[in-house]
Every structure is written in structure tokens, then in C-alpha cells.
Design a protein around this motif. Structure first.
Motif, PDB file in Angstrom:
ATOM      1  N   GLU A  20     -13.151   9.645   2.719  1.00  0.00           N
ATOM      2  CA  GLU A  20     -11.931   9.930   3.471  1.00  0.00           C
ATOM      3  C   GLU A  20     -10.714   9.339   2.766  1.00  0.00           C
ATOM      4  N   ALA A  21     -10.863   8.139   2.256  1.00  0.00           N
ATOM      5  CA  ALA A  21      -9.753   7.482   1.562  1.00  0.00           C
ATOM      6  C   ALA A  21      -9.306   8.302   0.354  1.00  0.00           C
ATOM      7  N   ARG A  22     -10.266   8.849  -0.382  1.00  0.00           N
ATOM      8  CA  ARG A  22      -9.926   9.639  -1.569  1.00  0.00           C
ATOM      9  C   ARG A  22      -9.200  10.929  -1.191  1.00  0.00           C
ATOM     10  N   ILE A  23      -9.606  11.545  -0.092  1.00  0.00           N
ATOM     11  CA  ILE A  23      -8.917  12.757   0.360  1.00  0.00           C
ATOM     12  C   ILE A  23      -7.459  12.450   0.690  1.00  0.00           C
ATOM     13  N   LEU A  24      -7.228  11.374   1.422  1.00  0.00           N
ATOM     14  CA  LEU A  24      -5.865  11.024   1.822  1.00  0.00           C
ATOM     15  C   LEU A  24      -5.024  10.589   0.619  1.00  0.00           C
ATOM     16  N   MET A  25      -5.618   9.839  -0.302  1.00  0.00           N
ATOM     17  CA  MET A  25      -4.865   9.418  -1.478  1.00  0.00           C
ATOM     18  C   MET A  25      -4.533  10.617  -2.364  1.00  0.00           C
ATOM     19  N   ALA A  26      -5.460  11.547  -2.490  1.00  0.00           N
ATOM     20  CA  ALA A  26      -5.185  12.756  -3.271  1.00  0.00           C
ATOM     21  C   ALA A  26      -4.015  13.525  -2.670  1.00  0.00           C
ATOM     22  N   HIS A  27      -3.934  13.540  -1.356  1.00  0.00           N
ATOM     23  CA  HIS A  27      -2.809  14.189  -0.674  1.00  0.00           C
ATOM     24  C   HIS A  27      -1.500  13.480  -1.003  1.00  0.00           C
ATOM     25  N   VAL A  28      -1.508  12.162  -0.985  1.00  0.00           N
ATOM     26  CA  VAL A  28      -0.305  11.389  -1.315  1.00  0.00           C
ATOM     27  C   VAL A  28       0.137  11.655  -2.753  1.00  0.00           C
ATOM     28  N   LEU A  29      -0.804  11.671  -3.679  1.00  0.00           N
ATOM     29  CA  LEU A  29      -0.469  11.911  -5.090  1.00  0.00           C
ATOM     30  C   LEU A  29       0.101  13.312  -5.298  1.00  0.00           C
ATOM     31  N   ASP A  30      -0.450  14.285  -4.598  1.00  0.00           N
ATOM     32  CA  ASP A  30       0.058  15.653  -4.706  1.00  0.00           C
ATOM     33  C   ASP A  30       1.454  15.766  -4.099  1.00  0.00           C
ATOM     34  N   LYS A  31       1.637  15.167  -2.941  1.00  0.00           N
ATOM     35  CA  LYS A  31       2.911  15.269  -2.232  1.00  0.00           C
ATOM     36  C   LYS A  31       4.051  14.559  -2.962  1.00  0.00           C
ATOM     37  N   HIS A  32       3.794  13.372  -3.480  1.00  0.00           N
ATOM     38  CA  HIS A  32       4.863  12.545  -4.054  1.00  0.00           C
ATOM     39  C   HIS A  32       4.995  12.671  -5.569  1.00  0.00           C
ATOM     40  N   TYR A  33       3.909  13.056  -6.244  1.00  0.00           N
ATOM     41  CA  TYR A  33       3.946  13.064  -7.705  1.00  0.00           C
ATOM     42  C   TYR A  33       3.484  14.389  -8.315  1.00  0.00           C
ATOM     43  N   GLN A  34       3.028  15.330  -7.451  1.00  0.00           N
ATOM     44  CA  GLN A  34       2.468  16.599  -7.940  1.00  0.00           C
ATOM     45  C   GLN A  34       1.324  16.352  -8.938  1.00  0.00           C
ATOM     46  N   LEU A  35       0.532  15.343  -8.649  1.00  0.00           N
ATOM     47  CA  LEU A  35      -0.611  15.014  -9.489  1.00  0.00           C
ATOM     48  C   LEU A  35      -1.889  15.592  -8.880  1.00  0.00           C
ATOM     49  N   PRO A  36      -2.834  16.044  -9.712  1.00  0.00           N
ATOM     50  CA  PRO A  36      -4.091  16.590  -9.201  1.00  0.00           C
ATOM     51  C   PRO A  36      -5.021  15.483  -8.722  1.00  0.00           C
ATOM     52  N   ARG A  37      -6.068  15.879  -8.019  1.00  0.00           N
ATOM     53  CA  ARG A  37      -7.049  14.922  -7.498  1.00  0.00           C
ATOM     54  C   ARG A  37      -7.680  14.092  -8.615  1.00  0.00           C
ATOM     55  N   SER A  38      -7.785  14.664  -9.802  1.00  0.00           N
ATOM     56  CA  SER A  38      -8.409  13.950 -10.923  1.00  0.00           C
ATOM     57  C   SER A  38      -7.661  12.667 -11.288  1.00  0.00           C
ATOM     58  N   ALA A  39      -6.391  12.559 -10.861  1.00  0.00           N
ATOM     59  CA  ALA A  39      -5.612  11.352 -11.150  1.00  0.00           C
ATOM     60  C   ALA A  39      -6.188  10.120 -10.452  1.00  0.00           C
ATOM     61  N   ASN A  49       5.113   4.289  -5.512  1.00  0.00           N
ATOM     62  CA  ASN A  49       6.470   3.858  -5.151  1.00  0.00           C
ATOM     63  C   ASN A  49       6.517   3.596  -3.648  1.00  0.00           C
ATOM     64  N   ASP A  50       7.659   3.083  -3.184  1.00  0.00           N
ATOM     65  CA  ASP A  50       7.742   2.661  -1.782  1.00  0.00           C
ATOM     66  C   ASP A  50       7.462   3.800  -0.810  1.00  0.00           C
ATOM     67  N   GLY A  51       8.015   4.988  -1.099  1.00  0.00           N
ATOM     68  CA  GLY A  51       7.808   6.120  -0.208  1.00  0.00           C
ATOM     69  C   GLY A  51       6.355   6.552  -0.139  1.00  0.00           C
ATOM     70  N   ALA A  52       5.705   6.612  -1.281  1.00  0.00           N
ATOM     71  CA  ALA A  52       4.299   7.015  -1.320  1.00  0.00           C
ATOM     72  C   ALA A  52       3.414   5.968  -0.659  1.00  0.00           C
ATOM     73  N   LEU A  53       3.737   4.685  -0.875  1.00  0.00           N
ATOM     74  CA  LEU A  53       2.949   3.622  -0.265  1.00  0.00           C
ATOM     75  C   LEU A  53       3.071   3.654   1.257  1.00  0.00           C
ATOM     76  N   GLU A  54       4.281   3.897   1.746  1.00  0.00           N
ATOM     77  CA  GLU A  54       4.487   4.004   3.191  1.00  0.00           C
ATOM     78  C   GLU A  54       3.702   5.187   3.760  1.00  0.00           C
ATOM     79  N   ASN A  55       3.724   6.304   3.042  1.00  0.00           N
ATOM     80  CA  ASN A  55       2.976   7.485   3.453  1.00  0.00           C
ATOM     81  C   ASN A  55       1.476   7.173   3.510  1.00  0.00           C
ATOM     82  N   TRP A  56       0.956   6.519   2.489  1.00  0.00           N
ATOM     83  CA  TRP A  56      -0.451   6.149   2.426  1.00  0.00           C
ATOM     84  C   TRP A  56      -0.844   5.270   3.611  1.00  0.00           C
TER      85      TRP A  56
END
Length: 284
Positions: A20-39, A49-56
């Protein structure tokens, strides 16, 4: 910058199950950095960054409170398509893919005689059943009804995103009431509310957050099934098929409803868990 916490550290310190944690973190990376799950692996030393950390942290907190992951990330995979979902619609479930498979088998069977099969999805919600059928059966024409304007808006967005909006007609209304009187279909599919109002599962797990009207008829669990089954002959072409999802212990009663309604060739179908999850029948 946020505190010096890497993705590796954040994922390792959360109270959530790792999957579950990986699913949510992958969402944060996509939303804030446009990074794929492989990141999650290739850049596990990066800091949010602060915004992504708050989202997480917000996502983790809500999940620990029980909010469904599908609502938190706004999407859910279903039978080879990805759907937008929100609290106004039921979250598509794997067992409902059985209903799609039955519809697709029937479309394949009749395609030698019917060039463009007409398929009706009653109570479409996010559009899951109708859009999954449309995606796999390119000649089929879909009509989908729902009494909720909010659900239809989500279904329309999904149809647009999947490029299927030209092949699906979305109609507002309760079950058959949304249709023209003489509208006829080759296949009718439905996953209606079938949980009895006193069922304790309604106050457990993801169900606590889903729209109550999509889960229960506020009665015995058979009210909507009865309306759909009794009205089927008025909207099925000769030798047309209807298939409805129901509770694991409702197949016998649903079969009796179909028999009383004048339907024939009644069959029950097991889901991957071995439960009798769908009952189908045909018009005369």
C-alpha cells in the motif's frame, strides 16, 4: 526543502503495509514530479519537497483511518482499463470482471448474426462494466444508466479518457426508467446494490466510505435485483441475455426470480473465489 528523509526511509518507517505504501508513494511521485513507479527503486535516495511530503503524510494518515486507496489516488484498474474513481461511485472489484466476461462471450456468440450488438449496463457507476465491454468488443454499442448525476459525470470522464465516448450513451434515471419504452438490447448487464441493510459488512473496511446507495437497497438486498429481472423481457431482443451480479448466497433466490419472470436457460457462474456471483438467463 523537507527534512532529510529519503523515499527509502519514508517507505520503511510508515505503518502501512509495504504494498500500500508503494502505491501511495508512486502516486505522489507521479503527481509532483511526473516520475514513473520505477523511481521507487531507481531513485530511492531522493527527498520529497515540502508539498510532496505533505501530500504523502496526508495520504498515509487517511489510509490509516481506512479511506480506500482507490479514492486516495483517484483511479482503479479494471479488466484491462484504468478508471477514474471518486467517493460518488462504487470502487470496481475483481469479481465484477466475471460479469464483463459473460457479456463478452455472448457478444462473440451472436456476432455472426448481429453486426453491432446493443449492450445495456444498468447502474453503471464509474462506467466500469460498459467501458470494459466497449474496450474489448469494438463493434458493440453501449447504453449505460445511473440515477446519480455525479456517477454519470465520472463515467463520462472515463469514456472520454478511454476514447470510447462515441460508442456509449449515458442516460440518467433509475434502471429502465432512463430508457425509451421500446428500447431493446442483445445483452443486459448489471451490478446493482444487493447487500441487505442489516449486513455488518456495510460498516467495515472500504464499504464505510463508498456510496451507500450503490451497496444496499436499504432493505433485503433483493429490491433492485427484482426490478431489473422483472423488467428484462420488456428490453431484451429475442434470445437476448441478461446477467446480474449478486451476493454469494443469493443465487438460488435470483434464479427463482428469473424463472418467475419468464426467462429461460438460467445459469449460475462462479467467481475466482468459487462463489456463485453472477446468474444469467435468456429471453424467449
Amino acid at each position: 526543502m523537507s527534512k532529510d528523509l529519503s523515499l527509502r526511509s519514508l517507505l520503511g518507517s510508515t505503518l502501512l503495509p509495504p504494498s500500500e505504501a508503494r502505491i501511495l508513494m508512486a502516486h505522489v511521485l507521479d503527481k509532483h514530479y511526473q516520475l514513473p513507479r520505477s523511481a521507487l527503486l531507481s531513485r530511492d535516495d531522493m527527498q520529497l519537497n515540502d508539498g510532496a511530503l505533505e501530500n504523502w503524510r496526508s495520504l498515509v494518515s487517511k489510509r490509516l483511518q481506512g479511506h480506500p486507496i482507490a479514492y486516495l489516488i483517484g483511479k482503479r484498474g479494471f479488466h484491462n482499463i484504468e478508471l477514474q474513481v471518486a467517493p460518488g461511485v462504487l470502487i470496481p472489484r475483481p469479481e465484477t470482471e466475471l460479469l464483463v466476461e459473460i457479456g463478452l462471450r455472448e457478444i462473440k456468440r451472436i456476432q455472426k448474426e448481429v453486426t453491432a450488438p446493443n449492450v445495456l449496463d444498468l447502474g453503471t457507476g464509474s462506467g466500469a462494466i460498459a467501458l470494459a465491454v466497449a474496450h474489448e468488443a469494438p463493434t458493440a454499442l453501449l447504453t449505460a444508466t445511473d440515477q446519480s448525476f455525479e456517477a454519470l459525470a465520472i463515467a463520462q470522464a472515463n469514456a472520454q479518457h478511454l476514447g470510447l465516448n462515441s460508442r456509449i450513451q449515458l442516460l440518467q434515471g433509475s434502471w429502465y426508467e432512463a430508457l425509451a419504452d421500446k428500447a431493446l438490447f442483445d445483452v443486459i448487464l448489471s451490478n446493482p446494490p444487493y447487500i441487505a441493510i442489516q449486513d455488518p459488512h456495510l460498516s467495515q473496511g472500504d464499504l464505510r466510505f463508498e456510496p451507500i446507495s450503490a451497496l444496499t437497497d436499504h432493505a433485503s438486498g433483493f429490491t433492485c435485483l427484482e426490478v431489473i429481472i422483472k423488467g428484462a423481457l420488456n428490453h431484451l431482443k429475442p434470445m437476448g441475455l441478461i446477467a446480474v451480479e449478486h451476493g454469494f448466497d443469493q443465487s438460488e433466490a435470483v434464479g427463482e426470480l428469473m424463472k418467475s419472470a419468464g426467462l429461460q436457460n438460467i445459469r449460475v457462474h462462479q467467481d475466482l473465489s468459487g462463489h456463485f456471483r453472477v446468474t444469467s438467463a435468456m429471453s424467449v
